[in-house]
Write a protein that holds these residues in place. Structure first.
Motif, PDB file in Angstrom:
ATOM      1  N   ASP A  87     -33.447   4.612 -11.360  1.00 19.34           N
ATOM      2  CA  ASP A  87     -32.552   4.814 -10.233  1.00 19.34           C
ATOM      3  C   ASP A  87     -32.884   4.305  -9.135  1.00 19.34           C
ATOM      4  O   ASP A  87     -34.051   3.665  -8.798  1.00 19.34           O
ATOM      5  CB  ASP A  87     -32.211   6.284 -10.330  1.00 19.34           C
ATOM      6  CG  ASP A  87     -33.404   7.095 -10.299  1.00 19.34           C
ATOM      7  OD1 ASP A  87     -34.432   6.696  -9.570  1.00 19.34           O
ATOM      8  OD2 ASP A  87     -33.308   8.500 -10.097  1.00 19.34           O
ATOM      9  N   ASP A  88     -32.318   4.706  -8.122  1.00 22.19           N
ATOM     10  CA  ASP A  88     -32.574   4.264  -6.616  1.00 22.19           C
ATOM     11  C   ASP A  88     -33.898   4.806  -6.045  1.00 22.19           C
ATOM     12  O   ASP A  88     -34.318   4.308  -5.059  1.00 22.19           O
ATOM     13  CB  ASP A  88     -31.261   4.687  -5.722  1.00 22.19           C
ATOM     14  CG  ASP A  88     -31.033   5.885  -5.506  1.00 22.19           C
ATOM     15  OD1 ASP A  88     -31.367   6.698  -6.614  1.00 22.19           O
ATOM     16  OD2 ASP A  88     -30.437   6.281  -4.461  1.00 22.19           O
ATOM     17  N   LYS A  89     -34.319   5.807  -6.497  1.00 25.36           N
ATOM     18  CA  LYS A  89     -35.690   6.373  -6.345  1.00 25.36           C
ATOM     19  C   LYS A  89     -36.770   5.830  -7.343  1.00 25.36           C
ATOM     20  O   LYS A  89     -37.895   6.376  -6.963  1.00 25.36           O
ATOM     21  CB  LYS A  89     -35.713   7.834  -6.361  1.00 25.36           C
ATOM     22  CG  LYS A  89     -34.638   8.472  -5.521  1.00 25.36           C
ATOM     23  CD  LYS A  89     -34.564   8.251  -3.987  1.00 25.36           C
ATOM     24  CE  LYS A  89     -33.609   8.752  -3.351  1.00 25.36           C
ATOM     25  NZ  LYS A  89     -33.614   8.697  -1.915  1.00 25.36           N
ATOM     26  N   GLY A  90     -36.361   4.966  -8.113  1.00 32.33           N
ATOM     27  CA  GLY A  90     -37.664   4.604  -8.993  1.00 32.33           C
ATOM     28  C   GLY A  90     -37.810   5.301 -10.216  1.00 32.33           C
ATOM     29  O   GLY A  90     -38.738   5.154 -11.092  1.00 32.33           O
ATOM     30  N   LYS A  91     -36.968   6.556 -10.550  1.00 31.17           N
ATOM     31  CA  LYS A  91     -37.153   7.136 -12.009  1.00 31.17           C
ATOM     32  C   LYS A  91     -36.575   6.545 -13.015  1.00 31.17           C
ATOM     33  O   LYS A  91     -35.487   5.923 -12.745  1.00 31.17           O
ATOM     34  CB  LYS A  91     -36.436   8.529 -11.567  1.00 31.17           C
ATOM     35  CG  LYS A  91     -36.613   9.586 -12.591  1.00 31.17           C
ATOM     36  CD  LYS A  91     -35.930  10.775 -12.389  1.00 31.17           C
ATOM     37  CE  LYS A  91     -36.109  11.814 -13.379  1.00 31.17           C
ATOM     38  NZ  LYS A  91     -35.381  13.099 -13.379  1.00 31.17           N
ATOM     39  N   ILE A  92     -37.258   6.197 -14.007  1.00 29.09           N
ATOM     40  CA  ILE A  92     -37.029   5.533 -15.212  1.00 29.09           C
ATOM     41  C   ILE A  92     -35.916   6.521 -15.918  1.00 29.09           C
ATOM     42  O   ILE A  92     -36.081   7.661 -16.141  1.00 29.09           O
ATOM     43  CB  ILE A  92     -38.039   5.176 -16.176  1.00 29.09           C
ATOM     44  CG1 ILE A  92     -39.296   4.556 -15.089  1.00 29.09           C
ATOM     45  CG2 ILE A  92     -37.607   4.624 -17.471  1.00 29.09           C
ATOM     46  CD1 ILE A  92     -40.432   4.331 -16.116  1.00 29.09           C
ATOM     47  N   SER A  93     -34.800   5.908 -16.258  1.00 30.85           N
ATOM     48  CA  SER A  93     -33.636   6.457 -17.011  1.00 30.85           C
ATOM     49  C   SER A  93     -33.467   5.874 -18.253  1.00 30.85           C
ATOM     50  O   SER A  93     -32.809   6.357 -19.021  1.00 30.85           O
ATOM     51  CB  SER A  93     -32.152   6.162 -16.145  1.00 30.85           C
ATOM     52  OG  SER A  93     -31.907   4.836 -15.923  1.00 30.85           O
ATOM     53  N   PHE A  94     -34.070   4.808 -18.615  1.00 35.85           N
ATOM     54  CA  PHE A  94     -34.186   4.168 -19.837  1.00 35.85           C
ATOM     55  C   PHE A  94     -35.246   2.994 -19.906  1.00 35.85           C
ATOM     56  O   PHE A  94     -35.588   2.552 -19.234  1.00 35.85           O
ATOM     57  CB  PHE A  94     -32.577   3.353 -20.134  1.00 35.85           C
ATOM     58  CG  PHE A  94     -32.560   2.608 -21.497  1.00 35.85           C
ATOM     59  CD1 PHE A  94     -32.372   3.542 -22.608  1.00 35.85           C
ATOM     60  CD2 PHE A  94     -32.900   1.409 -21.651  1.00 35.85           C
ATOM     61  CE1 PHE A  94     -32.373   2.799 -23.650  1.00 35.85           C
ATOM     62  CE2 PHE A  94     -32.894   0.657 -22.829  1.00 35.85           C
ATOM     63  CZ  PHE A  94     -32.512   1.574 -23.973  1.00 35.85           C
ATOM     64  N   MET A  95     -35.491   3.062 -21.319  1.00 30.55           N
ATOM     65  CA  MET A  95     -36.726   2.208 -21.564  1.00 30.55           C
ATOM     66  C   MET A  95     -36.560   2.001 -23.162  1.00 30.55           C
ATOM     67  O   MET A  95     -36.505   3.012 -24.013  1.00 30.55           O
ATOM     68  CB  MET A  95     -38.158   2.847 -21.513  1.00 30.55           C
ATOM     69  CG  MET A  95     -39.514   1.990 -21.690  1.00 30.55           C
ATOM     70  SD  MET A  95     -41.046   2.752 -21.528  1.00 30.55           S
ATOM     71  CE  MET A  95     -41.040   2.525 -19.540  1.00 30.55           C
ATOM     72  N   ASN A  96     -36.527   0.700 -23.575  1.00 35.53           N
ATOM     73  CA  ASN A  96     -36.166   0.332 -25.088  1.00 35.53           C
ATOM     74  C   ASN A  96     -37.597   0.237 -25.698  1.00 35.53           C
ATOM     75  O   ASN A  96     -38.697   0.207 -25.056  1.00 35.53           O
ATOM     76  CB  ASN A  96     -35.624  -0.803 -25.179  1.00 35.53           C
ATOM     77  CG  ASN A  96     -36.278  -2.319 -24.672  1.00 35.53           C
ATOM     78  OD1 ASN A  96     -37.395  -2.015 -24.241  1.00 35.53           O
ATOM     79  ND2 ASN A  96     -35.936  -3.007 -25.090  1.00 35.53           N
ATOM     80  N   LYS A  97     -37.921   0.254 -27.114  1.00 33.56           N
ATOM     81  CA  LYS A  97     -39.078   0.381 -27.742  1.00 33.56           C
ATOM     82  C   LYS A  97     -39.912  -0.833 -27.426  1.00 33.56           C
ATOM     83  O   LYS A  97     -41.246  -0.423 -27.351  1.00 33.56           O
ATOM     84  CB  LYS A  97     -38.752   0.440 -29.443  1.00 33.56           C
ATOM     85  CG  LYS A  97     -37.752   1.599 -29.776  1.00 33.56           C
ATOM     86  CD  LYS A  97     -38.400   2.907 -29.739  1.00 33.56           C
ATOM     87  CE  LYS A  97     -37.703   4.152 -30.102  1.00 33.56           C
ATOM     88  NZ  LYS A  97     -38.266   5.123 -29.986  1.00 33.56           N
TER      89      LYS A  97
END
Length: 531
Positions: free
Chosen positions: A230-240
């Motif tokens: 997101d715009d704060k650098g928080k990860i919302s998705f990461m694939n395998k």
């Protein structure tokens, strides 16, 4: 297809249920509260009347006396009627009734069970099921004229209103509240549903769910690592694959700074600028990172980070240019020379110098002849090096590779690069050599003729050949008779290069006696006897 209930309908149904439930529960609680208030008020009233009875001299004197009911009953009934209570009962110390609304009960023993404490000079109220129904009963002790001894108990009972009667009395108020609640709830639900549909681009929840599942599946099946923030650098998705590259397992509370410590990536995300294939190293592996800012209606919402393993990209580049094939072949040549040197060294140690010299001359003469032939006929050193390497590899595998005496290469045909030629010749020779691996006669011949405007390559082997009906399949990407992962791309790549230069490629199968593969670009030059 199963019919689905729309979001607007679901919200309307839910809100109606909630409103009805809220009104009914609130009404229920209100009636209970009213009932409790009534009972409290009735209790106070009953206590006050009972206290008045215990102060009357006629009652004090006659309670417990024989024939006392003739004096007490009229007084109790008169007070009962004037105060509008349901019953007044005067008891002596033996719980004998001296008054009762039903005169037939006078003289009988009171058996309510809640009167015991009153005989210990306590006054109180209780709710009990009496002969006339549930009633609030007040118990007040009757003391003698001196006020020192208890002579009886005054019981005043007032029937409490039933819950059904309260519902009947307040049913109109409950109905009005229910109607208004439903109207407000339905209106609010309609507005909420319309607003939600607008925010979700008129998509139903199941449609949003399907899109989410499709996105997850696509992202997971990509052959690159994908990270979304997101715009704060928080990860919302990461694939395998991204988890494999970074060594982190995705959780809902991860920030990109935790994954890429001491890296320019965190700063780059805040700048919301695009970055393409910038190298970054972590976990002792070099990766190429691309960052794409995500904007929604011109508002920066986050970033898409793509990770590529640089070694895999280099590996692909080597496959495309034939460098890997060349290096592998040169390695085989080195291995072959080492074997020859070991043989020569062993013969010298055994004082078999004549045989060592003969082996050395034979090997040297053969290689010198080939090198001289390539120097005279092939004017392109990378191709010469490739042929020498493939020849050494073939010899290591027990395959005799010979170059046709009519071969020559004056120039690289226009439109081709040296990498293209290495790819064509290298892959053709590799396939031919491998096809002879299990053959009785292991021979491969190669004819190369090339100039500025034309190119002809012919590779013939004595291998197992191509099964009937598979001549076209061999050019499909991923098809391989070896059935090994990562194979089946060489001929597909050859075909794409040849067709891109308006050339032709053909396969002639000799059954189980081998295969002939030909590539023609431009006009085929005359060929002598290929033996």
């Amino acid at each position: 297809m199963k019919k689905r209930i729309k979001l607007r309908t679901k919200i309307l149904i839910l809100s109606s249920i909630l409103v009805c439930s809220s009104v009914l529960v609130s009404g229920w609680m209100m009636l209970i509260s009213i009932s409790d208030s009534f009972e409290e008020e009735i209790g106070e009233r009953a206590i006050a009347i009972a206290r008045t009875l215990t102060q009357l001299d006629d009652i004090i004197i006659n309670v417990g006396q024989e024939g006392g009911e003739e004096y007490i009953q009229p007084i109790a009934e008169r007070i009962r009627l004037s105060t509008n209570v349901d019953y007044i009962v005067i008891l002596d110390m033996n719980r004998i009734r001296y008054s009762h609304p039903s005169e037939t009960r006078i003289g009988e023993v009171f058996e309510g069970g809640d009167e015991i404490a009153a005989y210990s000079e306590h006054e109180y109220t209780s709710k009990a099921l009496g002969e006339l129904g549930y009633a609030i009963r007040a118990f007040v002790p009757i003391m003698d004229e001196a006020g020192t001894h208890q002579v009886g108990v005054a019981v005043v009972g007032i029937l409490s209103p039933t819950f059904q009667s309260l519902v009947k009395d307040y049913q109109s108020d409950l109905l009005v509240s229910l109607v208004w609640g439903l109207l407000i709830g339905i209106g609010g639900s309609w507005f909420l549903a319309t607003n939600v549909k607008k925010q979700t681009y008129q998509l139903e929840p199941y449609e949003i769910g399907r899109l989410f599942e499709e996105r997850q599946t696509i992202m997971q099946t990509l052959d690159t690592g994908i990270i979304v923030t997101d715009d704060k650098g928080k990860i919302s998705f990461m694939n395998k694959l991204a988890e494999e590259y970074t060594g982190y397992t995705f959780s809902g509370q991860m920030y990109i700074s935790e994954v890429f410590t001491r890296s320019w990536i965190t700063e780059q995300l805040l700048e919301s600028e695009k970055v393409i294939n910038k190298p970054v190293s972590f976990n002792k592996t070099m990766y190429l990172v691309s960052i794409y800012p995500i904007f929604v209606k011109k508002d920066f919402m986050g970033s898409l980070i793509i990770l590529k393993n640089r070694s895999e990209i280099h590996q692909l580049g080597e496959e495309l240019t034939g460098v890997k094939s060349l290096v592998s072949a040169l390695r085989a040549q080195n291995h072959e020379y080492m074997n020859k040197l070991h043989s020569i060294a062993g013969l010298i140690q055994l004082d078999r110098t004549d045989e060592a010299l003969e082996l050395l001359i034979e090997e040297t003469s053969d290689e010198e002849n080939m090198i001289q032939f390539l120097r005279d006929r092939i004017d392109h050193y990378p191709i010469s090096g490739l042929i020498l390497g493939k020849r050494a590899r073939a010899k290591e595998m027990g395959v005799h590779l010979w170059i046709h005496e009519d071969s020559y290469l004056n120039r690289v045909v226009e439109g081709f690069s040296s990498g293209d030629l290495i790819t064509l010749i290298g892959n053709l020779l590799d396939n031919a050599i491998e096809s002879c691996e299990d053959a009785v006669l292991k021979e491969v011949s190669c004819l190369i003729q090339g100039g500025n405007n034309s190119l002809y390559i012919m590779v013939e082997d004595s291998g197992k050949g191509i099964p009937t009906g598979e001549s076209e399949l061999v050019f499909q990407e991923g098809y391989s008779s070896k059935a090994k992962e990562g194979r089946g791309f060489g001929l597909a790549l050859i075909k794409s290069i040849v067709e891109a230069n308006q050339g032709e490629i053909s396969i002639t199968s000799k059954g189980t006696n081998g295969t002939i593969m030909e590539i023609i670009v431009g006009q085929k030059i005359g060929v002598g006897d290929d033996g």
